[in-house]
Design an enzyme around this catalytic site. Structure first.
Site, PDB file in Angstrom:
ATOM      1  N   MET A  22       0.826  -1.205   0.000  1.00  0.00           N
ATOM      2  CA  MET A  22       0.000   0.000   0.000  1.00  0.00           C
ATOM      3  C   MET A  22       0.859   1.252   0.000  1.00  0.00           C
ATOM      4  O   MET A  22       0.528   2.251  -0.658  1.00  0.00           O
ATOM      5  CB  MET A  22      -0.929  -0.014   1.220  1.00  0.00           C
ATOM      6  CG  MET A  22      -2.035   1.013   1.158  1.00  0.00           C
ATOM      7  SD  MET A  22      -3.158   0.707  -0.225  1.00  0.00           S
ATOM      8  CE  MET A  22      -3.735   2.374  -0.534  1.00  0.00           C
ATOM      9  N   GLY A  27      -5.791   4.634   7.389  1.00  0.00           N
ATOM     10  CA  GLY A  27      -6.440   3.498   6.739  1.00  0.00           C
ATOM     11  C   GLY A  27      -6.100   2.189   7.406  1.00  0.00           C
ATOM     12  O   GLY A  27      -6.516   1.127   6.941  1.00  0.00           O
ATOM     13  N   ALA A  67     -10.911   5.809   8.112  1.00  0.00           N
ATOM     14  CA  ALA A  67     -11.883   5.004   7.373  1.00  0.00           C
ATOM     15  C   ALA A  67     -11.356   3.594   7.179  1.00  0.00           C
ATOM     16  O   ALA A  67     -10.148   3.378   7.044  1.00  0.00           O
ATOM     17  CB  ALA A  67     -12.190   5.641   6.021  1.00  0.00           C
ATOM     18  N   ALA A  68     -12.270   2.642   7.167  1.00  0.00           N
ATOM     19  CA  ALA A  68     -11.884   1.250   6.922  1.00  0.00           C
ATOM     20  C   ALA A  68     -11.533   1.032   5.462  1.00  0.00           C
ATOM     21  O   ALA A  68     -10.780   0.114   5.130  1.00  0.00           O
ATOM     22  CB  ALA A  68     -13.020   0.318   7.336  1.00  0.00           C
ATOM     23  N   HIS A  87      -9.928 -11.605   0.865  1.00  0.00           N
ATOM     24  CA  HIS A  87      -8.696 -10.842   0.682  1.00  0.00           C
ATOM     25  C   HIS A  87      -7.524 -11.782   0.430  1.00  0.00           C
ATOM     26  O   HIS A  87      -7.635 -12.996   0.598  1.00  0.00           O
ATOM     27  CB  HIS A  87      -8.396  -9.978   1.919  1.00  0.00           C
ATOM     28  CG  HIS A  87      -9.208  -8.734   1.996  1.00  0.00           C
ATOM     29  ND1 HIS A  87     -10.472  -8.722   2.555  1.00  0.00           N
ATOM     30  CD2 HIS A  87      -8.967  -7.459   1.584  1.00  0.00           C
ATOM     31  CE1 HIS A  87     -10.958  -7.491   2.491  1.00  0.00           C
ATOM     32  NE2 HIS A  87     -10.060  -6.711   1.903  1.00  0.00           N
ATOM     33  N   LYS A 104      -3.176 -10.779   4.419  1.00  0.00           N
ATOM     34  CA  LYS A 104      -3.943  -9.917   5.329  1.00  0.00           C
ATOM     35  C   LYS A 104      -3.985 -10.550   6.710  1.00  0.00           C
ATOM     36  O   LYS A 104      -4.264 -11.745   6.846  1.00  0.00           O
ATOM     37  CB  LYS A 104      -5.355  -9.681   4.791  1.00  0.00           C
ATOM     38  CG  LYS A 104      -6.132  -8.646   5.606  1.00  0.00           C
ATOM     39  CD  LYS A 104      -7.372  -8.175   4.867  1.00  0.00           C
ATOM     40  CE  LYS A 104      -8.186  -7.190   5.711  1.00  0.00           C
ATOM     41  NZ  LYS A 104      -7.411  -5.972   6.036  1.00  0.00           N
TER      42      LYS A 104
END
EC number: 1.17.1.8
Length: 273
Positions: A17, A102, A126-127, A159, A163
């Site tokens: 990310m 995030g 925010a998710a 996912h 994760k």
């Protein structure tokens, strides 16, 4: 620096990310990449952040010290782990820096720390920063008000294998949107696992199912099932860039905010719909 620009710092610059965020920051008009951070001891320290992300030379060197770059950014963007994010939160609170968070997987104490910090600095927490996901959350509220009392509600998410938290933050946000529309607390009606002899489904509950496999970026479905019919509302992400662009859009939105806790729906103006 142009008056309209916002300077951002990216945490976890070498992660999946983080690299997307760096690319997005270098490409988005009105945004300047001011700093890129990695953990102490990382082999990536000293790298050019833009080259690391595959976006070409940026002139921003990956560092481990927030103190060293505190004058180089206005908003800190963090999609890392809860413990690291809370450390960054304390620094940003002390130095009056806005944050876009995030990171998922916070416990109640972590969420409370974010709420308390937002009294002094502006935070978008925010998710999921995808525009599509946040439109979906609004649709779920509408669907729940019409169908929620008469249907079985299940949330299914998938996912990639790397994760580390489950259910995903987005799945929980979906559950909270549905529960809130029904004047319920998700903690009181969520069912997170089923195994063995469970008996019949308990009316009024919201079930969750989790898949972890391969390189799935993110897929979420909410099912409203009644006898003879069901409605499914689904979002599928094919690239992390959608989340990165949403995070940068949030950073730009924060430039006029002094303090407060916001989410992506505030950024998009969805609550007025």
């Amino acid at each position: 620096m142009h008056e309209a620009q916002i300077r951002v710092a990216i945490a976890g610059a070498g992660g999946r990310m983080g690299r997307q965020l760096i690319q997005a920051a270098m490409a988005m008009e009105g945004v300047q990449l001011g700093a890129a951070l990695e953990r102490e001891g990382s082999s990536l320290l000293g790298s050019d952040a833009g080259e690391l992300a595959g976006g070409g030379k940026s002139g921003v060197i990956v560092q481990s010290s927030l103190e060293a770059v505190k004058d180089d950014f206005d908003v800190f963007i963090d999609f890392t782990r809860p413990e690291g994010t809370l450390t960054h939160l304390a620094f940003c609170r002390q130095h009056g820096k806005g944050m876009v968070i995030g990171t998922t997987g916070f416990d109640d104490a972590g969420k409370q720390a974010i709420r308390e910090a937002s009294q002094e600095i502006a935070i978008v927490f925010a998710a999921n920063f995808s525009v599509g996901v946040n439109v979906m959350l609004k649709l779920l509220e509408k669907a729940a008000k019409v169908m929620g009392d008469y249907s079985d509600i299940e949330i299914i998410e998938a996912h990639h294998r790397h994760k580390v938290d489950a259910p995903s933050g987005t799945a929980l946000a979906m559950g909270e949107a549905i529960a809130g529309a029904l004047d319920k607390n998700l903690k009181d009606c969520a069912v997170y696992s089923r195994e063995g002899y469970t008996g019949e489904r308990v009316p009024g509950t919201i079930g969750f199912a989790t898949v972890r496999a391969g390189d799935i970026v993110g897929e979420h479905t909410a099912m409203f099932a009644d006898i003879g019919e069901r409605v499914e509302i689904t979002h599928k992400a094919s690239s992390r860039m959608t989340f990165a662009n949403g995070a940068l859009r949030s950073a730009l939105w924060l430039k006029t905010k002094k303090n407060g806790l916001f989410d992506m729906r505030d950024v998009l103006g969805l609550d007025v719909l």
